[in-house]
Design a protein around this motif. Structure first.
Motif, PDB file in Angstrom:
ATOM      1  N   MET A   1     149.501 -32.573  22.185  1.00 16.24           N
ATOM      2  CA  MET A   1     148.837 -32.959  21.271  1.00 16.24           C
ATOM      3  C   MET A   1     148.438 -31.741  20.404  1.00 16.24           C
ATOM      4  O   MET A   1     147.819 -30.640  21.096  1.00 16.24           O
ATOM      5  N   LEU A   2     148.651 -31.691  19.052  1.00 14.25           N
ATOM      6  CA  LEU A   2     148.192 -30.182  18.467  1.00 14.25           C
ATOM      7  C   LEU A   2     147.070 -30.944  17.231  1.00 14.25           C
ATOM      8  O   LEU A   2     146.944 -31.825  16.811  1.00 14.25           O
ATOM      9  N   HIS A   3     146.184 -29.950  17.084  1.00 18.64           N
ATOM     10  CA  HIS A   3     145.251 -30.200  16.203  1.00 18.64           C
ATOM     11  C   HIS A   3     145.357 -29.439  14.932  1.00 18.64           C
ATOM     12  O   HIS A   3     145.548 -28.130  15.123  1.00 18.64           O
ATOM     13  N   LEU A   4     145.339 -29.826  13.546  1.00 18.32           N
ATOM     14  CA  LEU A   4     145.486 -29.316  12.377  1.00 18.32           C
ATOM     15  C   LEU A   4     144.414 -29.174  11.584  1.00 18.32           C
ATOM     16  O   LEU A   4     143.564 -30.081  11.349  1.00 18.32           O
ATOM     17  N   ARG A   5     144.219 -27.960  11.097  1.00 20.10           N
ATOM     18  CA  ARG A   5     142.949 -27.874  10.096  1.00 20.10           C
ATOM     19  C   ARG A   5     143.742 -27.205   8.792  1.00 20.10           C
ATOM     20  O   ARG A   5     144.151 -26.127   8.846  1.00 20.10           O
ATOM     21  N   LEU A   6     143.542 -27.925   7.598  1.00 18.88           N
ATOM     22  CA  LEU A   6     144.070 -27.953   6.489  1.00 18.88           C
ATOM     23  C   LEU A   6     142.892 -27.413   5.492  1.00 18.88           C
ATOM     24  O   LEU A   6     141.834 -28.209   5.615  1.00 18.88           O
ATOM     25  N   ILE A   7     143.287 -26.543   4.598  1.00 16.20           N
ATOM     26  CA  ILE A   7     142.246 -26.368   3.540  1.00 16.20           C
ATOM     27  C   ILE A   7     143.276 -26.708   2.092  1.00 16.20           C
ATOM     28  O   ILE A   7     144.407 -26.002   2.143  1.00 16.20           O
ATOM     29  N   THR A   8     142.625 -27.541   1.256  1.00 13.20           N
ATOM     30  CA  THR A   8     143.407 -28.003   0.271  1.00 13.20           C
ATOM     31  C   THR A   8     142.619 -27.880  -0.903  1.00 13.20           C
ATOM     32  O   THR A   8     141.411 -28.437  -1.010  1.00 13.20           O
ATOM     33  N   PRO A   9     143.223 -27.706  -2.324  1.00 16.57           N
ATOM     34  CA  PRO A   9     142.538 -27.992  -3.389  1.00 16.57           C
ATOM     35  C   PRO A   9     142.024 -29.359  -3.655  1.00 16.57           C
ATOM     36  O   PRO A   9     142.613 -30.078  -3.277  1.00 16.57           O
ATOM     37  N   PRO A  10     140.899 -29.708  -4.197  1.00 18.96           N
ATOM     38  CA  PRO A  10     140.516 -31.010  -4.196  1.00 18.96           C
ATOM     39  C   PRO A  10     141.551 -32.031  -4.980  1.00 18.96           C
ATOM     40  O   PRO A  10     141.651 -33.324  -4.459  1.00 18.96           O
ATOM     41  N   ASP A  11     142.252 -31.532  -5.854  1.00 16.20           N
ATOM     42  CA  ASP A  11     143.184 -32.174  -6.725  1.00 16.20           C
ATOM     43  C   ASP A  11     144.536 -32.676  -5.918  1.00 16.20           C
ATOM     44  O   ASP A  11     145.188 -33.333  -6.449  1.00 16.20           O
ATOM     45  N   SER A  23     153.125 -40.198   8.148  1.00 19.77           N
ATOM     46  CA  SER A  23     153.773 -39.479   9.201  1.00 19.77           C
ATOM     47  C   SER A  23     153.655 -40.040  10.744  1.00 19.77           C
ATOM     48  O   SER A  23     152.344 -40.269  10.859  1.00 19.77           O
ATOM     49  N   VAL A  24     154.805 -40.277  11.390  1.00 19.36           N
ATOM     50  CA  VAL A  24     154.677 -40.691  12.566  1.00 19.36           C
ATOM     51  C   VAL A  24     153.855 -39.676  13.432  1.00 19.36           C
ATOM     52  O   VAL A  24     154.143 -38.423  13.357  1.00 19.36           O
ATOM     53  N   GLY A  25     153.089 -40.091  14.723  1.00 15.01           N
ATOM     54  CA  GLY A  25     152.284 -39.569  15.473  1.00 15.01           C
ATOM     55  C   GLY A  25     151.267 -38.762  15.178  1.00 15.01           C
ATOM     56  O   GLY A  25     150.517 -37.906  15.969  1.00 15.01           O
ATOM     57  N   THR A  26     150.511 -39.143  13.876  1.00 17.45           N
ATOM     58  CA  THR A  26     149.362 -38.524  13.422  1.00 17.45           C
ATOM     59  C   THR A  26     148.092 -39.592  13.867  1.00 17.45           C
ATOM     60  O   THR A  26     148.400 -40.734  13.687  1.00 17.45           O
ATOM     61  N   THR A  27     147.106 -38.981  13.948  1.00 14.35           N
ATOM     62  CA  THR A  27     145.752 -39.774  14.382  1.00 14.35           C
ATOM     63  C   THR A  27     144.657 -38.951  14.048  1.00 14.35           C
ATOM     64  O   THR A  27     144.719 -37.668  13.814  1.00 14.35           O
ATOM     65  N   ASN A  28     143.356 -39.406  14.142  1.00 17.77           N
ATOM     66  CA  ASN A  28     142.160 -38.744  14.091  1.00 17.77           C
ATOM     67  C   ASN A  28     142.176 -37.977  12.701  1.00 17.77           C
ATOM     68  O   ASN A  28     141.724 -36.602  12.536  1.00 17.77           O
ATOM     69  N   VAL A  29     142.349 -38.409  11.599  1.00 24.21           N
ATOM     70  CA  VAL A  29     142.340 -37.984  10.246  1.00 24.21           C
ATOM     71  C   VAL A  29     140.893 -37.771   9.633  1.00 24.21           C
ATOM     72  O   VAL A  29     140.217 -38.854   9.720  1.00 24.21           O
ATOM     73  N   ALA A  30     140.491 -36.850   9.539  1.00 20.66           N
ATOM     74  CA  ALA A  30     139.162 -36.474   8.640  1.00 20.66           C
ATOM     75  C   ALA A  30     139.348 -35.830   7.662  1.00 20.66           C
ATOM     76  O   ALA A  30     140.029 -34.687   7.515  1.00 20.66           O
ATOM     77  N   VAL A  31     138.469 -36.005   6.374  1.00 18.88           N
ATOM     78  CA  VAL A  31     138.274 -35.183   5.438  1.00 18.88           C
ATOM     79  C   VAL A  31     136.952 -34.787   4.977  1.00 18.88           C
ATOM     80  O   VAL A  31     136.036 -35.609   4.985  1.00 18.88           O
ATOM     81  N   LEU A  32     136.639 -33.565   4.964  1.00 16.90           N
ATOM     82  CA  LEU A  32     135.335 -32.836   4.571  1.00 16.90           C
ATOM     83  C   LEU A  32     135.399 -32.344   3.281  1.00 16.90           C
ATOM     84  O   LEU A  32     136.039 -31.337   2.971  1.00 16.90           O
ATOM     85  N   SER A  33     134.912 -33.163   2.252  1.00 16.62           N
ATOM     86  CA  SER A  33     135.119 -32.811   0.738  1.00 16.62           C
ATOM     87  C   SER A  33     134.362 -31.520   0.463  1.00 16.62           C
ATOM     88  O   SER A  33     133.114 -31.503   0.853  1.00 16.62           O
ATOM     89  N   GLY A  41     137.757 -25.366  -1.520  1.00 12.65           N
ATOM     90  CA  GLY A  41     138.493 -26.631  -1.391  1.00 12.65           C
ATOM     91  C   GLY A  41     138.103 -27.538  -0.323  1.00 12.65           C
ATOM     92  O   GLY A  41     136.974 -27.404   0.031  1.00 12.65           O
ATOM     93  N   ASP A  42     138.975 -28.710  -0.115  1.00 14.63           N
ATOM     94  CA  ASP A  42     138.604 -29.729   1.085  1.00 14.63           C
ATOM     95  C   ASP A  42     139.012 -29.226   2.360  1.00 14.63           C
ATOM     96  O   ASP A  42     140.087 -28.624   2.485  1.00 14.63           O
ATOM     97  N   VAL A  43     138.551 -29.772   3.368  1.00 14.72           N
ATOM     98  CA  VAL A  43     139.079 -29.367   4.814  1.00 14.72           C
ATOM     99  C   VAL A  43     139.387 -30.717   5.266  1.00 14.72           C
ATOM    100  O   VAL A  43     138.937 -31.823   5.154  1.00 14.72           O
ATOM    101  N   VAL A  44     140.806 -30.648   5.704  1.00 12.11           N
ATOM    102  CA  VAL A  44     141.306 -32.080   6.244  1.00 12.11           C
ATOM    103  C   VAL A  44     141.680 -31.679   7.640  1.00 12.11           C
ATOM    104  O   VAL A  44     142.374 -30.735   8.075  1.00 12.11           O
TER     105      VAL A  44
END
Length: 320
Positions: A1-11, A23-33, A41-44
């Motif tokens: 299992m891999l853990h991804l931490r993304l930073i994205t612009p709000p839009d 996408s197949v195989g993903t879980t535990n999705v969280a968004v920190l606005s 930006g936001d943390v996904v």
């Protein structure tokens, strides 16, 4: 299992989240606005099974997230979740067989850099091997093999060939050529110094050496062992089983060959110098060849098993 931490612009956060959720195989999705400050930006956050990791990372990179945000990947050793178990069942293949190419490229890139630490380890390993050569001590030879860091750039060459990454290729080749040149030069000076204080002598390098004489007499078995070690080492990198690298390191005579060449050169024994150099090149060539073929085989087998770039969940769209 891999853990991804993304930073994205709000839009763009909604588009990124949709990509992850479909996408197949993903879980535990969280968004920190609005949680990110640099870049703003936001943390996904999300988890993805290893066998689906490369496809998701590729899709995220193609969407441009690394240009206007960031992607960080960590390995999750333990995940206790029924949803994670379901994600494992949905993903094709087995995690142990999957190659996360972005992770492999990053690892080989880091280990293929000509740094002071890299040169220091390589030089110290070559000097230890020089002592083993002069004393005909197989234990010192094995120890020197374990200390040597040369597998990193060798794996970097294989990865660069498969991934068609010219910058990684140049970096890896430079680390090998310059690293061994510096290490062998320092080892030759080390030999002259020990000869001056009476610890080394010409008779030690030219006399019978039943335990280490094979180092400067390359044969086809040396190449065969290098092929096997190169394949095992590449598998250990792609499957994150780094413990196997120690066994790989003590299976090939790259560092001992470099040491024998340097010592023989310091005593003008050019027959041993050239023989040791041939041993060094044969071992490096065998490792690179085996590593490249192993990666190509893994890539072909995984593509055949997976069938398509990213498999969607029931009713979901494929990633762009």
């Amino acid at each position: 299992m891999l853990h991804l931490r993304l930073i994205t612009p709000p839009d763009r956060t909604d588009a990124v989240v949709r990509l992850i959720e479909t996408s197949v195989g993903t879980t535990n999705v969280a968004v920190l606005s609005g949680a990110a400050r640099d870049p703003v930006g936001d943390v996904v956050l999300c988890d993805v099974v290893r066998e689906a990791g490369h496809d998701l990372l590729r899709a995220l990179r193609e969407s441009g997230i690394e240009e206007w945000g960031s992607i960080a990947v960590e390995t999750v050793d333990v995940s206790l979740s029924q949803r994670a178990d379901e994600a494992e069942r949905q993903a094709p293949g087995e995690g142990a067989d999957a190659v996360v190419w972005e992770q492999l490229t990053e690892v080989t890139h880091e280990e293929s850099t000509l740094t002071v630490t890299y040169v220091a380890f390589l030089a110290l390993a070559t000097m230890i091997a020089a002592c083993g050569v002069m004393l005909d001590n197989a234990i010192l030879i094995v120890g020197a093999m374990a200390v040597g860091p040369e597998f990193g750039p060798l794996a970097g060459v294989s990865t660069a060939l498969v991934q068609r990454a010219p910058r990684l290729m140049l970096r890896s080749v430079w680390a090998l050529v310059a690293g061994f040149a510096l290490a062998m030069t320092l080892t030759a000076g080390f030999s002259w110094f020990l000869d001056g204080v009476g610890l080394f002598s010409r008779s030690m390098v030219e006399g019978p050496r039943p335990n280490t004489g094979f180092i400067w007499r390359p044969d086809w078995m040396s190449f065969v062992v290098a092929l096997l070690a190169g394949s095992a080492g590449t598998l250990s990198l792609t499957s994150a089983k780094s413990g196997a690298l120690i066994g790989v390191a003590i299976s090939v005579t790259t560092v001992p060959a470099a040491a024998n060449a340097a010592v023989a050169f310091s005593y003008t024994d050019y027959a041993q110098t050239w023989g040791s150099t041939a041993q060094l090149l044969a071992n490096m060539g065998g490792i690179v060849l085996a590593g490249t073929l192993t990666l190509l085989t893994q890539k072909a087998l995984w593509a055949r098993r997976k069938g398509r770039p990213i498999a969607g969940r029931a009713g979901a769209r494929s990633a762009p």
